[in-house]
Design a protein around this motif. Sequence first.
Motif, short mmCIF file in Angstrom:
data_model
loop_
_atom_site.label_atom_id
_atom_site.label_comp_id
_atom_site.label_asym_id
_atom_site.label_seq_id
_atom_site.Cartn_x
_atom_site.Cartn_y
_atom_site.Cartn_z
N PHE A 77 11.61 67.07 79.47
CA PHE A 77 12.81 67.05 80.31
C PHE A 77 14.08 67.17 79.48
CE2 PHE A 77 9.72 64.95 83.12
CZ PHE A 77 9.92 65.69 84.27
N GLU A 78 14.05 66.70 78.24
CA GLU A 78 15.24 66.74 77.39
C GLU A 78 15.38 68.08 76.66
OE1 GLU A 78 17.71 64.69 76.89
OE2 GLU A 78 17.07 62.92 78.01
N LYS A 79 14.25 68.61 76.17
CA LYS A 79 14.29 69.79 75.30
C LYS A 79 13.78 71.06 75.97
CE LYS A 79 15.49 67.48 71.53
NZ LYS A 79 16.71 67.75 70.74
N GLY A 80 12.97 70.91 77.01
CA GLY A 80 12.40 72.09 77.66
C GLY A 80 11.01 72.41 77.14
N LYS A 81 10.27 73.20 77.92
CA LYS A 81 8.87 73.45 77.61
C LYS A 81 8.67 74.27 76.34
CE LYS A 81 8.54 77.44 80.75
NZ LYS A 81 7.83 78.01 81.91
N GLU A 82 9.59 75.19 76.04
CA GLU A 82 9.42 76.02 74.86
C GLU A 82 9.51 75.18 73.58
OE1 GLU A 82 12.06 79.31 74.82
OE2 GLU A 82 11.33 80.16 76.70
#
Length: 288
Positions: A77-82
């Motif tokens: 949620f903070e950094k994203g899936k990539e």
Amino acid sequence: MWGKKFWISELPALALGTALMALAVNLVYDPLGMVPGGFSGMSILLAHLSAGYMPFAFPVWSINILLNIPIFIWGFFEKGKEYIAKSLIANLFFSLMLFLIPVVPVAKEDFFLATVTGGVLTGAGIGLVFARGYSTGGTDLLGSLVKKYLPQFSVATLLFFADALIIFTGALYFGIAEAVYATVAVYISSKVMDNILTGLNRSKQILIISDKWQNIAREIMSKLERGVTEMMARGHYSGTERPVLLCVIGRRQVRALLGVIKKEDPTAFVVVTDAKEVIGEGFERIEG
């Protein structure tokens, strides 16, 4: 991500690197009660505690997965899936290797040999994983997430406090001697990792000349969370002025930064030099 490069070069490096890390845990640290910091050290401590105070013992590999689950959810949620994908893949590899490799004391009561063996195996393993742009999550990922809420501390400082707390807790349970040997093993592993990644120096200074300097600077600041200095320079032959980007980064981020540059401008002119001592925000503080 799942292209030809992954199967040919990244997958073998991940398998070998995480296998070396798991060998250090299952042949050295776990059997001899050495807690080397990080989530692997915390997993060793919790595994021994469960064996001593619960009807059944949790293996180290299962605790490592359980500890990382909330960190990866938070990171998603903070950094994203990539950002999270590579760390998740490496962590699953590491947990699989912990499961497959039997727990056998390779050095028995020879703590000096165990310290050297564990440090070399861990450093070589982490170096191989980081060199391919991966991370096994754990305190590395936790530190980058916590920094958002404690911006006055660098990620390196947060990692130091986290690992120191884990090693100190291990000392309370296993003993001071084991904690001292574990600390020495961590030091050895850091030196081995340094040699594999970027040599003996702590940081790197990067000079970047590119027509797409704005995109590169933006990506470095947003994805790597590192500052970039823009300087104007004039080519002696052409007489044309253009911006030159200067960035000083930690050894672990060199590969990631080069990946950002390659993505934005494969023809960019890049100079990577050693920064033997870096003082200032995000690095060492000025003493005295």
